[in-house]
Design an enzyme around this catalytic site. Sequence first.
Site, PDB file in Angstrom:
ATOM      1  N   ASN A   1      24.979  61.563  28.174  1.00 38.79           N
ATOM      2  CA  ASN A   1      25.112  61.092  29.553  1.00 38.79           C
ATOM      3  C   ASN A   1      24.831  62.233  30.531  1.00 38.79           C
ATOM      4  O   ASN A   1      25.157  63.400  30.276  1.00 38.79           O
ATOM      5  CB  ASN A   1      26.460  60.413  29.810  1.00 38.79           C
ATOM      6  CG  ASN A   1      27.668  61.184  29.352  1.00 38.79           C
ATOM      7  OD1 ASN A   1      27.583  62.048  28.489  1.00 38.79           O
ATOM      8  ND2 ASN A   1      28.813  60.863  29.921  1.00 38.79           N
TER       9      ASN A   1
ATOM     10  N   GLU B   1      25.321  62.994  34.538  1.00 39.79           N
ATOM     11  CA  GLU B   1      25.940  62.535  35.783  1.00 39.79           C
ATOM     12  C   GLU B   1      25.295  63.197  37.002  1.00 39.79           C
ATOM     13  O   GLU B   1      24.443  64.077  36.876  1.00 39.79           O
ATOM     14  CB  GLU B   1      27.451  62.802  35.710  1.00 39.79           C
ATOM     15  CG  GLU B   1      28.094  62.021  34.575  1.00 39.79           C
ATOM     16  CD  GLU B   1      29.598  62.158  34.499  1.00 39.79           C
ATOM     17  OE1 GLU B   1      30.167  63.083  35.132  1.00 39.79           O
ATOM     18  OE2 GLU B   1      30.218  61.333  33.798  1.00 39.79           O
TER      19      GLU B   1
ATOM     20  N   CYS C   1      23.714  56.732  31.407  1.00 39.78           N
ATOM     21  CA  CYS C   1      24.455  56.741  30.144  1.00 39.78           C
ATOM     22  C   CYS C   1      23.618  57.316  29.010  1.00 39.78           C
ATOM     23  O   CYS C   1      22.379  57.254  29.029  1.00 39.78           O
ATOM     24  CB  CYS C   1      24.861  55.318  29.757  1.00 39.78           C
ATOM     25  SG  CYS C   1      26.074  54.567  30.832  1.00 39.78           S
TER      26      CYS C   1
ATOM     27  N   GLU D   1      23.154  56.204  26.018  1.00 40.37           N
ATOM     28  CA  GLU D   1      22.338  55.223  25.298  1.00 40.37           C
ATOM     29  C   GLU D   1      20.996  55.023  25.983  1.00 40.37           C
ATOM     30  O   GLU D   1      19.949  54.938  25.347  1.00 40.37           O
ATOM     31  CB  GLU D   1      23.056  53.867  25.233  1.00 40.37           C
ATOM     32  CG  GLU D   1      24.371  53.859  24.493  1.00 40.37           C
ATOM     33  CD  GLU D   1      25.559  54.146  25.392  1.00 40.37           C
ATOM     34  OE1 GLU D   1      25.453  55.025  26.277  1.00 40.37           O
ATOM     35  OE2 GLU D   1      26.600  53.499  25.203  1.00 40.37           O
TER      36      GLU D   1
ATOM     37  N   CYS E   1      28.213  50.402  27.451  1.00 43.83           N
ATOM     38  CA  CYS E   1      28.628  49.669  28.645  1.00 43.83           C
ATOM     39  C   CYS E   1      27.727  48.438  28.831  1.00 43.83           C
ATOM     40  O   CYS E   1      26.736  48.255  28.117  1.00 43.83           O
ATOM     41  CB  CYS E   1      28.554  50.569  29.884  1.00 43.83           C
ATOM     42  SG  CYS E   1      26.875  50.803  30.510  1.00 43.83           S
TER      43      CYS E   1
ATOM     44  N   CYS F   1      23.999  49.140  29.507  1.00 43.05           N
ATOM     45  CA  CYS F   1      23.326  49.631  28.287  1.00 43.05           C
ATOM     46  C   CYS F   1      23.115  48.492  27.284  1.00 43.05           C
ATOM     47  O   CYS F   1      22.099  48.457  26.591  1.00 43.05           O
ATOM     48  CB  CYS F   1      24.117  50.765  27.656  1.00 43.05           C
ATOM     49  SG  CYS F   1      24.034  52.278  28.636  1.00 43.05           S
TER      50      CYS F   1
END
Length: 132
Positions: free
Chosen positions: A42, A44, A53, A55, A86, A89
């Site tokens: 991930n 940010e 994310c 993934e 999530c 994703c």
Amino acid sequence: MKWDFLVDEAVKVKEHAYVPYSGFRVGAAVLTHSEKIYTGCNVENASYGAAICAERVAVTKAVSEGETLIKAIAVTGDSDDIVFPCGICRQVLTEFCNSETVIICSNKKGEYREYKMEDILPHPFSKADLNI
Ligand code: THU
């Protein structure tokens, strides 16, 4: 166990997670149908909504190399509980997975459980829904 090699890749790439805001590191490793592995963590951003994310980083790396069919994906995070993709994703994954794809969800100890795409995103919105 069977998927340890892929979970290990996800655990390794988690070290590169850029998480100054949440402190929650996630790693993902995609195994494509041509047996190549693409990893992601991930990433940010100070503009929180711009975070990506793990993934989606791994999947977009694979797709950008021409790999559009995922055989398996391992996801792991800084949690005692198993980490699941999530919602966003899951939607991105469903585009590049089929009914055989294995979704491997792991915790920080590397313990994991296996799922199918249908288990984590039943009734997906897909290209079949677009009348084009
Ligand atoms: N995160 C992922 O990388 N993958 C998920 O499926 C769940 C959430 C990241 C996004 C953010 O950087 C941090 O975890 C906390 O939400």
